[in-house]
Design an enzyme around this catalytic site. Structure first.
Site, PDB file in Angstrom:
ATOM      1  N   ARG A 236      -0.336 -11.388  25.540  1.00  0.00           N
ATOM      2  CA  ARG A 236      -1.530 -11.728  24.752  1.00  0.00           C
ATOM      3  C   ARG A 236      -1.953 -10.662  23.626  1.00  0.00           C
ATOM      4  NH1 ARG A 236      -0.202 -16.195  26.051  1.00  0.00           N
ATOM      5  NH2 ARG A 236      -1.665 -17.722  26.918  1.00  0.00           N
ATOM      6  N   GLU A 265      -4.623 -14.876  16.314  1.00  0.00           N
ATOM      7  CA  GLU A 265      -3.666 -15.764  15.930  1.00  0.00           C
ATOM      8  C   GLU A 265      -4.058 -16.959  15.267  1.00  0.00           C
ATOM      9  OE1 GLU A 265      -0.659 -16.563  19.230  1.00  0.00           O
ATOM     10  OE2 GLU A 265      -0.522 -14.558  19.654  1.00  0.00           O
ATOM     11  N   HIS A 283       4.877 -16.220  18.421  1.00  0.00           N
ATOM     12  CA  HIS A 283       4.393 -16.739  19.787  1.00  0.00           C
ATOM     13  C   HIS A 283       5.609 -17.940  20.367  1.00  0.00           C
ATOM     14  CE1 HIS A 283       0.812 -17.066  22.541  1.00  0.00           C
ATOM     15  NE2 HIS A 283       1.752 -17.204  23.322  1.00  0.00           N
TER      16      HIS A 283
HETATM   17  C1  GLV Z   1       2.245 -18.740  26.397  1.00  0.00           C
HETATM   18  O1  GLV Z   1       1.685 -17.957  25.911  1.00  0.00           O
HETATM   19  C2  GLV Z   1       1.486 -19.285  27.528  1.00  0.00           C
HETATM   20  O2  GLV Z   1       0.721 -18.594  28.167  1.00  0.00           O
HETATM   21  O3  GLV Z   1       2.378 -20.277  28.197  1.00  0.00           O
END
Ligand code: GLV
Ligand code: GLV
Length: 317
Positions: A236, A265, A283
Site C-alpha cells: 500500500r 491513488e 496497482h
Molecule cells: C490489492 O492491492 C489487494 O489488496 O488485493
C-alpha cells in the site's frame, strides 16, 4: 425473495453467475468507481456487499445499510474498511488472501528487474527514437543475482517473493513485526528493521497498511539505505512517506524505486512522474486473468457462506 447483494463494480462473470443463484444482484452499471454518496445510496437495502479496495467502507456507509450481514472485499488488503465498526455490529468482513499470492510475487519480481535494469527508462529511450546503436555505457543498471534481498513483511506474499529469489542465488534477510507461525521453505535471516535497511540491496514491502505501518519508510529510513538501494512497493502506498521517497530519488540518496501503489491513488505527484529512476505501475499486483477470476469466486463464496450461516473461507474479523 432472495436477499439483495450490492456490487460496487462488475467482477468476472463466473462469480456473477454463482451469486445470481443466491441473491438479487444490484450492480454498479457504469465502468467507473462509485462515489462515496453513490455507495451510501446503493447499499441501503443490501444484506451483502461486494466492494473494491478503492471503496471507502466507513461508518457512514455501514450505517446506511441496516440489514447488512457481510462485507466481502475483492482484495486481500482491507485498510479501506472500518473493520472495528463492522465487528461491533456483528457484520462479517471477508477478503481474498492466498489466491493472489503468486501473481503479486510475480509482479514484485517484474518491478525488481525493471528497476534494477532500467527497463521502463530504456523502453522510453527506444520509443523516443534515441537508440543510435550499442554503447559501452548505455543504460547501465544494477545486477540482481547474488545480491541481498530485504523483505519487510514475511507473510504469504513476502515468502513467495523470497522463493523466487533463491533462483537468483540471493541472500535473503527479513523483518517481520511478529514471529512467523511456520518454518520457512528457504534460507533467510531475521534482522531488525534498521539492519535490513542498512544491508539490503533490494528492499521490498509486503505488509498491510495499518496505524503502525503508516509512513514506516520515511526520512530516517531512507537515510539508512545504501546509495545503490532499490525500493519496491506492491503493498500500500502510504507505507512509504511519498514526499520523502521523491526526495530520495531526486537526490540519488537511493538508486531507484519500483511502485505499484501510491499514497493518494489515483493521484501521483507530478514530481514523481517526472523522474526517470522510478518504475510506475497502476496497482496491478493481482491483475492476471486467472487470479482475478479466483478472487471473484472467493469473494462470492465468502458472501454466500455468511448468508447461509456457514464459516466463510476468508474472514478477517
Ligand atoms: C490489492 O492491492 C489487494 O489488496 O488485493
Ligand atoms: C497476503 O496475502 C500476505 O499475507 O502476504
Amino acid at each position: 425473495m432472495k436477499p439483495v447483494l450490492f456490487l460496487t463494480r462488475r467482477i468476472p462473470e463466473p462469480a456473477i453467475k454463482m451469486l445470481e443463484e443466491k441473491f438479487t444482484l444490484k450492480i454498479n452499471p457504469y465502468n467507473l468507481a462509485l462515489t462515496h454518496q453513490e455507495i451510501i445510496e446503493g447499499i441501503e437495502d443490501a444484506e451483502a456487499l461486494i466492494c473494491l479496495l478503492t471503496d471507502n467502507i466507513d461508518k457512514e456507509v455501514i450505517s446506511a445499510a441496516p440489514k447488512l450481514k457481510v462485507i466481502s472485499s475483492y482484495a486481500v488488503g482491507y485498510n479501506n474498511i472500518d473493520v472495528e465498526y463492522a465487528t461491533q455490529l456483528g457484520i462479517a468482513v471477508c477478503n481474498t488472501p492466498g489466491v493472489l499470492t503468486e501473481t503479486t510475487a510475480d509482479l514484485t519480481w517484474a518491478l525488481i528487474l525493471a528497476s534494477c535494469r532500467r527497463i521502463s527508462e530504456s523502453e522510453r529511450f527506444v520509443r523516443n527514437g534515441n537508440f543510435k546503436g550499442w554503447e559501452p555505457m548505455l543504460m547501465l543498471g544494477l545486477d540482481v543475482y547474488e545480491k541481498t534481498l530485504g523483505i519487510i513483511g514475511m507473510g504469504r506474499i513476502g515468502q513467495a517473493v523470497a522463493k523466487r529469489a533463491t533462483g537468483f542465488e540471493m541472500r535473503i534477510i527479513y523483518y517481520n513485526d511478529s514471529s512467523l507461525s511456520q518454518t520457512l521453505a528457504f534460507e533467510a535471516r531475521e534482522v531488525t528493521l534498521k539492519t535490513l535497511l542498512q544491508e539490503a540491496d533490494i528492499i521490498t514491502l509486503h505488509l498491510p497498511l495499518t496505524k503502525e505501518t503508516f509512513h514506516l519508510i520515511s526520512k530516517e529510513e531512507f537515510a539508512l539505505m545504501k546509495e545503490s538501494a532499490v525500493l519496491i512497493n506492491t503493498s500500500r502506498g502510504a507505507v512509504i512517506e511519498e514526499k520523502e521517497l521523491i526526495k530520495a530519488l531526486k537526490t540519488k540518496r537511493i538508486f531507484a524505486a519500483g511502485l505499484d501503489v501510491y499514497e493518494n491513488e489515483p493521484d501521483i505527484p507530478q514530481e514523481l512522474l517526472a523522474l526517470e529512476n522510478v518504475v510506475l505501475l497502476p496497482h496491478i499486483g493481482s491483475a492476471s486473468i486467472e487470479t482475478r477470476t479466483k478472487m471473484a469466486l472467493l469473494a462470492a463464496e465468502n458472501a454466500i457462506a455468511v448468508m447461509e450461516g456457514k464459516e466463510p473461507p476468508a474472514k478477517v474479523n
